[in-house]
Write a protein that holds these residues in place. Sequence first.
Motif, PDB file in Angstrom:
ATOM      1  N   HIS A 132       1.041  -1.236  -0.309  1.00 16.48           N
ATOM      2  CA  HIS A 132      -0.172  -0.432  -0.257  1.00 16.48           C
ATOM      3  C   HIS A 132       0.846   1.237   0.059  1.00 16.48           C
ATOM      4  CE1 HIS A 132      -2.981  -2.798   0.947  1.00 16.48           C
ATOM      5  NE2 HIS A 132      -4.011  -1.721   1.002  1.00 16.48           N
ATOM      6  N   SER A 133       0.419   2.317  -0.551  1.00 16.62           N
ATOM      7  CA  SER A 133       1.788   3.522  -1.015  1.00 16.62           C
ATOM      8  C   SER A 133       1.354   4.252   0.487  1.00 16.62           C
ATOM      9  CB  SER A 133       0.682   4.629  -1.707  1.00 16.62           C
ATOM     10  OG  SER A 133       1.137   5.693  -1.516  1.00 16.62           O
ATOM     11  N   PRO A 134       1.925   4.655   1.134  1.00 13.30           N
ATOM     12  CA  PRO A 134       2.074   5.424   2.489  1.00 13.30           C
ATOM     13  C   PRO A 134       1.054   6.531   2.313  1.00 13.30           C
ATOM     14  CG  PRO A 134       4.434   5.687   1.005  1.00 13.30           C
ATOM     15  CD  PRO A 134       3.075   4.978   0.774  1.00 13.30           C
ATOM     16  N   GLN A 135       0.218   7.302   3.417  1.00 14.98           N
ATOM     17  CA  GLN A 135       0.161   8.524   2.991  1.00 14.98           C
ATOM     18  C   GLN A 135       1.084   9.471   3.568  1.00 14.98           C
ATOM     19  OE1 GLN A 135      -3.383   8.920   2.847  1.00 14.98           O
ATOM     20  NE2 GLN A 135      -3.467   6.776   2.680  1.00 14.98           N
ATOM     21  N   PRO A 136       0.497  10.738   3.083  1.00 11.81           N
ATOM     22  CA  PRO A 136       1.605  11.660   3.302  1.00 11.81           C
ATOM     23  C   PRO A 136       1.761  12.167   4.948  1.00 11.81           C
ATOM     24  CG  PRO A 136      -0.203  12.617   2.077  1.00 11.81           C
ATOM     25  CD  PRO A 136      -0.854  11.197   2.226  1.00 11.81           C
ATOM     26  N   GLY A 137       0.144  11.701   5.467  1.00 13.65           N
ATOM     27  CA  GLY A 137       0.491  13.197   7.178  1.00 13.65           C
ATOM     28  C   GLY A 137       1.666  11.484   7.777  1.00 13.65           C
ATOM     29  N   GLY A 138       1.686  10.545   7.328  1.00 17.03           N
ATOM     30  CA  GLY A 138       2.258   8.834   7.661  1.00 17.03           C
ATOM     31  C   GLY A 138       3.999   9.731   8.132  1.00 17.03           C
ATOM     32  N   ILE A 139       4.225   9.977   6.576  1.00 16.21           N
ATOM     33  CA  ILE A 139       5.031  10.474   6.019  1.00 16.21           C
ATOM     34  C   ILE A 139       5.980  11.634   7.109  1.00 16.21           C
ATOM     35  CG2 ILE A 139       7.098  11.534   3.763  1.00 16.21           C
ATOM     36  CD1 ILE A 139       5.186   9.982   2.010  1.00 16.21           C
ATOM     37  N   ARG A 140       4.898  12.445   7.132  1.00 18.71           N
ATOM     38  CA  ARG A 140       4.959  14.025   7.942  1.00 18.71           C
ATOM     39  C   ARG A 140       5.460  13.627   9.248  1.00 18.71           C
ATOM     40  NH1 ARG A 140       1.285  16.153   4.683  1.00 18.71           N
ATOM     41  NH2 ARG A 140      -0.334  16.101   6.452  1.00 18.71           N
ATOM     42  N   LYS A 141       4.216  12.930   9.439  1.00 17.22           N
ATOM     43  CA  LYS A 141       5.002  12.148  10.961  1.00 17.22           C
ATOM     44  C   LYS A 141       5.974  12.246  11.198  1.00 17.22           C
ATOM     45  CE  LYS A 141       3.521  11.020  15.196  1.00 17.22           C
ATOM     46  NZ  LYS A 141       4.996  10.115  16.136  1.00 17.22           N
ATOM     47  N   LEU A 142       6.444  10.832  10.515  1.00 20.42           N
ATOM     48  CA  LEU A 142       7.824   9.967  10.554  1.00 20.42           C
ATOM     49  C   LEU A 142       9.025  11.357  10.107  1.00 20.42           C
ATOM     50  CD1 LEU A 142       9.402   7.479   9.708  1.00 20.42           C
ATOM     51  CD2 LEU A 142       8.973   7.638   7.573  1.00 20.42           C
ATOM     52  N   LEU A 143       9.292  11.865   9.243  1.00 20.28           N
ATOM     53  CA  LEU A 143      10.294  13.230   9.213  1.00 20.28           C
ATOM     54  C   LEU A 143       9.994  13.741  10.138  1.00 20.28           C
ATOM     55  CD1 LEU A 143       9.668  14.123   5.667  1.00 20.28           C
ATOM     56  CD2 LEU A 143      11.270  12.307   6.529  1.00 20.28           C
ATOM     57  N   HIS A 144       9.401  14.201  10.706  1.00 18.67           N
ATOM     58  CA  HIS A 144       8.753  14.568  11.968  1.00 18.67           C
ATOM     59  C   HIS A 144      10.140  14.570  13.726  1.00 18.67           C
ATOM     60  CE1 HIS A 144       7.438  16.203  15.977  1.00 18.67           C
ATOM     61  NE2 HIS A 144       7.219  17.502  15.712  1.00 18.67           N
ATOM     62  N   ASP A 145       9.525  13.041  13.551  1.00 16.56           N
ATOM     63  CA  ASP A 145      10.302  12.276  14.518  1.00 16.56           C
ATOM     64  C   ASP A 145      11.353  11.775  14.561  1.00 16.56           C
ATOM     65  OD1 ASP A 145       7.552  11.980  15.917  1.00 16.56           O
ATOM     66  OD2 ASP A 145       7.533  10.315  15.195  1.00 16.56           O
ATOM     67  N   VAL A 146      12.179  11.970  13.064  1.00 16.56           N
ATOM     68  CA  VAL A 146      13.389  11.366  12.619  1.00 16.56           C
ATOM     69  C   VAL A 146      14.121  12.993  13.505  1.00 16.56           C
ATOM     70  CG1 VAL A 146      14.725  11.762  11.098  1.00 16.56           C
ATOM     71  CG2 VAL A 146      13.122   9.782  11.399  1.00 16.56           C
ATOM     72  N   VAL A 147      13.270  13.643  12.773  1.00 16.37           N
ATOM     73  CA  VAL A 147      14.595  15.029  13.314  1.00 16.37           C
ATOM     74  C   VAL A 147      14.741  15.586  15.043  1.00 16.37           C
ATOM     75  CG1 VAL A 147      14.229  17.601  13.318  1.00 16.37           C
ATOM     76  CG2 VAL A 147      13.527  16.175  10.993  1.00 16.37           C
ATOM     77  N   SER A 148      13.283  14.870  15.185  1.00 12.30           N
ATOM     78  CA  SER A 148      13.387  15.117  16.757  1.00 12.30           C
ATOM     79  C   SER A 148      14.013  14.403  17.918  1.00 12.30           C
ATOM     80  CB  SER A 148      11.965  15.091  17.257  1.00 12.30           C
ATOM     81  OG  SER A 148      11.696  15.039  18.192  1.00 12.30           O
ATOM     82  N   VAL A 149      14.453  13.400  17.157  1.00  7.93           N
ATOM     83  CA  VAL A 149      15.572  12.730  18.045  1.00  7.93           C
ATOM     84  C   VAL A 149      16.938  13.023  17.880  1.00  7.93           C
ATOM     85  CG1 VAL A 149      13.079  10.830  18.655  1.00  7.93           C
ATOM     86  CG2 VAL A 149      14.772  10.321  16.313  1.00  7.93           C
ATOM     87  N   SER A 150      17.110  13.580  16.705  1.00  9.76           N
ATOM     88  CA  SER A 150      18.385  13.797  16.862  1.00  9.76           C
ATOM     89  C   SER A 150      18.991  14.978  16.925  1.00  9.76           C
ATOM     90  CB  SER A 150      18.600  13.501  14.480  1.00  9.76           C
ATOM     91  OG  SER A 150      19.963  13.819  14.776  1.00  9.76           O
ATOM     92  N   GLN A 151      19.764  14.735  17.732  1.00  8.72           N
ATOM     93  CA  GLN A 151      19.688  16.613  18.582  1.00  8.72           C
ATOM     94  C   GLN A 151      21.300  16.643  18.498  1.00  8.72           C
ATOM     95  OE1 GLN A 151      18.016  18.588  19.302  1.00  8.72           O
ATOM     96  NE2 GLN A 151      16.115  17.380  18.710  1.00  8.72           N
ATOM     97  N   PRO A 152      21.833  17.009  18.635  1.00 10.39           N
ATOM     98  CA  PRO A 152      23.195  17.465  18.893  1.00 10.39           C
ATOM     99  C   PRO A 152      24.029  16.881  19.854  1.00 10.39           C
ATOM    100  CG  PRO A 152      22.669  19.993  18.263  1.00 10.39           C
ATOM    101  CD  PRO A 152      21.463  18.651  18.807  1.00 10.39           C
ATOM    102  N   ALA A 153      25.285  15.970  19.785  1.00  5.74           N
ATOM    103  CA  ALA A 153      25.488  15.422  21.112  1.00  5.74           C
ATOM    104  C   ALA A 153      26.135  16.181  21.893  1.00  5.74           C
ATOM    105  CB  ALA A 153      26.889  14.794  20.361  1.00  5.74           C
ATOM    106  N   GLU A 154      26.680  15.658  22.989  1.00  3.32           N
ATOM    107  CA  GLU A 154      27.100  17.004  23.934  1.00  3.32           C
ATOM    108  C   GLU A 154      28.096  17.364  23.201  1.00  3.32           C
ATOM    109  OE1 GLU A 154      26.062  17.902  26.347  1.00  3.32           O
ATOM    110  OE2 GLU A 154      23.847  16.374  26.457  1.00  3.32           O
ATOM    111  N   GLY A 155      29.105  16.955  23.159  1.00  2.13           N
ATOM    112  CA  GLY A 155      30.432  16.685  22.754  1.00  2.13           C
ATOM    113  C   GLY A 155      30.873  17.418  21.220  1.00  2.13           C
TER     114      GLY A 155
END
Length: 1445
Positions: free
Chosen positions: A78-101
């Motif tokens: 099944h083709s992915p829904q745009p809402g699902g893609i947006r959620k995926l990309l949002h979460d990917v960016v959200s969890v990728s933060q600058p490391a401490e060092g």
Amino acid sequence: MAQCVQSVQEFIQDSFVPLVAALCSEEAERLTRKNNLGFSELVKPFCRLTSEVHMRDPNNQLHVIKNLKIAVNNIITHSPQPGGIRKLLHDVVSVSQPAEGLVTNVITAGDYDLNISATTPWFEAYRESFLQSMPASDHEFLNHYVACMLVVSSGEPEPVEQFLKLSQEQHRIQHSSEYAYPKWFIPNTLKYYVLLHDVSAGEEQRADSVYEEMKQRYGTQGCYLLKINSRGSNRGADEQIPDPWSQYLQKNSIQNQESYDDGPYTVISNKNADHLISDGLDNDIQVDGLSNNFKAHPLQLDHLSDTSSSFDGTDYIKTTSSLHESKKTSSGTPHGACLTLTDHDRIRQFIQEFTFRGLLPHIEKTIRQLNDQLISRKGLSRSLFSATKKWFSGSKVPEKSINELKNTSGLLYPPEAPELQIRKMADLCFLVQHYELAYSCYHTAKKDFLNDQAMLYAAGALEMAAVSAFLQPGAPRPYPAHYMDTAIQTYRDICKNMVLAERCVLLSAEILKSQSKYSDAAALLIRLTSEDSDLRSALLLEQAAHCFINMKSPMVRKFAFHMILAGHRYSKAGQKKHALRCYCQAMQVYKGKGWSLAEDHINFTIGRQSFTLRQLDNAVSAFRHILINDSKQPAAQQGTFLREYLYVYKNVTQLSPDGPLPQLPLPYINNSATRVFFGHDRRPAEGEKQAATHISLDQEYDCESSHQWKELEEQVVAVVNKGIIPANFQPTQYCLNSFSDNSKFPLAVVEEPVTVEVAFRNPLKVPLLLTDLSLLWKFQPKDFSAKHNGATKELACGNDMIGAEVIAEFLINSEETKMARLKLFPHQTGELHILGVVYNLGTIQGTMMIDGIDPSIGLQAGKFVYNGMSVRGRQDLEIQGPRLNNTKEEKTSIKYGPDRRLDPIITEEMPLLEVFFINFPTGLLCGEIRKAYVEFVNVSKCPLTALKVVSKHPEFFTFGGNTAVLTPLSPSASENCSAYKTVVTDSTSVCTALMSSASSVNFGLGTGSQPEVIHVPLPDSVLLPGASIQLPMWLHGPDEEGVHEINFLFYYESIKKHSKMCHRVLRHTAVICTSRSLNVRATVCRSNALEDEGKGDNMLVFVDVENINTSEAGVKEFHIVQVSSNSKHWKLQKAVNRSEDKDYKLASRERGKLCFKAVRCKNSGENYTFADVVFGNEQIISSASPCADFFFRSLSSELKRTHTQSNMFQGAAKQLFDEAVRLIQKCSEVDLNIVVLWKAYVVEDNKQLILEGQHHVILHTVGKEAFSFPQKQGFKKILGNSDWEDLEQESPEMVLLKFFRPENTSLPTRPTPEQLSNLIKTSLHYPESFNHSFHQKSLCLVPVTLLLSNCSEADVDVIIDLRHKTTSPEALEIHGSFTWLGQTQYKLQLKSQEVYNLQLKACFVRTGVYNLGTHRVFAKLADQVTLFETSQQNSMPALIIINNI
């Protein structure tokens, strides 16, 4: 753009890789799950080939493929829904933060030193996820599957049967119209059969036999036996096996939602829509006995077979579950637990075998087939297609604008179309890195698509043609950036496909960056920002900002501006952490450059984002910056800032309610303006009672005045201590401020309040409300009365030792500076340290009208509309002392001395005096005498003693003489309630003076005493606690008109002696306005008449009185009621020109002349003789108070003034006057003092008042006029001036002397002729007229007596010369000539004060008027040589009339 881990070539190659589908049986999937991995996850770390691969192109040329990577994914239908893609990309960016060092670049550009993150892993993660999540499209084949792996377990009953079922299922998915997804590259997809064997549990022989059967059926190049799970799952993890999956699974832990249990559906809510998301592979549905694991929920993304969440390369991912579940990272469950290193090698070998023997030969064959088809079919197909198009559309295609051009909805190619075959061949070549052939095909396809106006197809061909051109080895042609620009514009504007446009931008920007074309890359990135996706816009803006800063000449402000824009879009996208990071990086540029509004915006946003992320300290710091800088924001915005700040601060304090009080930034405190006052507030005036002004916080500090008070205190302390100021003397300072000397610890008294005035300033345009405002302090109790102090101990705050006043509400209006006065009440001795203030900071509701009152103008206390938001905090009072500048070291360095005004020492109990003035006037006539009363009250619990008052102007007031006899009763029993002591005179004694005597000692002016220090006559010299006493006080109006400030310093001590505080003082400043009254001048001259009864010493005193009052005070006229003299040697005897009218009245501007005869009085030692000549019927006793008081005080002031003057002369002349000169000078000196007493009648409020007064004239020298007032009328001196200034204005000739050095000043060492001529007083006694008969006798002889009086204290030699003749013809014409008969020269010696009669005869020859004063008298001191001999001239002619009878 920021630096990336991969090079641009690696990034593009990994973005487009051959896709391989994986279809597994249920049993095969179970084997892989023993390792917590799906099949596609299992092979993921091994999908990159470690060796070069060779294949032949259609021209049979060998082509080398390096670093090839493939992607193995599960089938999703099944083709992915745009809402699902947006959620995926949002979460990917959200969890990728600058490391401490995280590595930061320090970029220096001009004045800026910026710390900027070198890499942006969140952007790379987003880019990978975005490229992987792109749905497959019909206009390109890069995302289409090239092959399919069919995976079956060796443990199944019929593995070959299972392979058949999987093969049929794959065929159904690909060719049935039921499934639109996934897309397949060619109809004849490569099928690769994989037999999965569990080594630890399966039968190896059976697996081998099945594999042999497979080879028979599918050929050796179409199947593979993969052995895994060599280690049992029940064995302990004794040996450490590497985990190659962790870098993929942990890299994007957001996707690790699989728990490999059959779990329920989970409802996820986000901003786009509510979706039902399954747990992926855990919810397999059995269809026809097969594991239909590809039929997933609608949100699962296209081409997802990799359930592991890796974003590396082009491995496609499955949609995520909730962010909360994604936090269940795989670190808790190890991967590959049943695999050994041998198994790892087997999997790696399996992928290599599949690629070498299956995939690449299949691709090579497909490329050849496509090439052959195109060569054979292209001509016919093109011609037929073109003819059909022309037939239906006309022979000429009209030119259309780009907006009118057809897109894919208008033109769809059939799958067999030669244009698509070219594109398919190009994509295949691109996937196997044959970029030259790919470029050629893309270029050809581009032309065909553009000719057909198939814009979506054309844009795709342009995009890949540009990328292929860039990737060609050796760079035979430059990167055609215009291809990309056209493709982006077409995708965005014509096709309305932002996803494809975004992919173009990501690829092109990376290519431009690699060519250092940062400006073009930034423009490209900014072009794609739009309102449809905040997250995409934020990421692209951030990369554009990095482009600006990475330029050869960094564009710092553009970097900052685009960082702000990125932060704003991050915030809108819900990426709070990234928004905060962007704003913080931009803040480095805007900070401290005067861009206050920009700084406010950034700080406000940082504060909000930090608070949302619960970084409360950062939030507080950001809001604090907004408030403490001089904000240029409007009032409403400042109010918003303040409310946000209070809200954040409240949350911070709630986290640690028992922690230390935070430092508040508002309001500002001007530390140096802090004032400290010791003591009670003074009681105000009550009716006629006027309290001593003392000192209060309402008074302005005056340096000159402060110095005067210090001098007065030193003066009285010196008198009390017998002329010596003690070494430990510390001037009393009741009010400490930035101008006072704060180097020593101030002294405060127990049970007396300490008031601290704190200067608050509200920098905002909104009012601030401080509640529960009080001082913060520390106290160390000490007992100062004991000889040895005990150990000091810190005070645990309690009101038993120090009481603190709390101000309930303190409102500071907008931009107002307001003083708060806070009190402490010490109840014990010790050392007090005032640390700061503590309060609740809040605000009142906006600028709305409250009961008709605008709060910005100011509200009454207790009527504030409080908005309920306040925080409790503190501010420290830290006062910097004065800069030290005494020693060389201090001058060359910056050092500050201590400021101890906030560290008072609390001493033992001391008496406290309050002084009230009753009937104290504010206006007087010059010389007026007024009686007032002073009330002394001891308001403490200790008796006080040694009460004294000191003033620079003792002539202004008196408490009366030392004896009760000299002081008039109170009130006076005489008529008109006179302030003087009076007696009614006898009418017969009006002509002669009435005598009395008094000593200056009786009036506190004995030898060696300080006239400025006056002892207050308390009964028993003690004032008991709570007691009060009223004493009379006479005031004497100063002789100059104007406003006079007169300082009184009251000094008193405790009966008990204290170690810290020896005495106390009370200040009072009286302001008196004086207006003109009388002007008195006086002259004394010697009388030529010698009285028979005396020795001949008498003088005439001429007194000139002028009324100079201008009727301003309502004075009608002045009455001269008495003229008194006082001297040790002279006295007035009588009035000479006394008129019949007893009363002397002077109306305005009238002048009166009085003449008195003065005689020498018997020497009475130190006593002064007072003589009163009364012009009324009431004698004022001038030797009693207050007349004598004011006389002695003015005499003392005059002596002090002349003493300063003579000291200057003596210092300059070095004592050159010898005794002889002094004797000669004394002859012309007279120490007669005249007191003119008067009354004035004033009409006030229709009542007639009688004013009294006296003027003093001090006569020093015979013949020299003296005045009752200072001569320089141009100067309006205030009575606070120093003696030098008095002297300077009194003696104008002295002004010049002070400009010369004393040793160079030449002063006369000889007496003046005037002084010498006063040695001898001569007087001729003769008849005024003499009758003589010249007929009888021609010579007329007249006896004349010459009286010689020695005026000096020494013997004098006298020579009388009668030979002198008048030579001037005028004198001869007026007076006739005559001759002295007998001896013409006499030599005499006169004893001290001796009177000698010399009988002479004058001879006249005719009648006439003659002047007998032709004799000359020479005198010198007997023991001197002819030095100082001089003529004793008579000032008046001696006329005689000779008559003939």
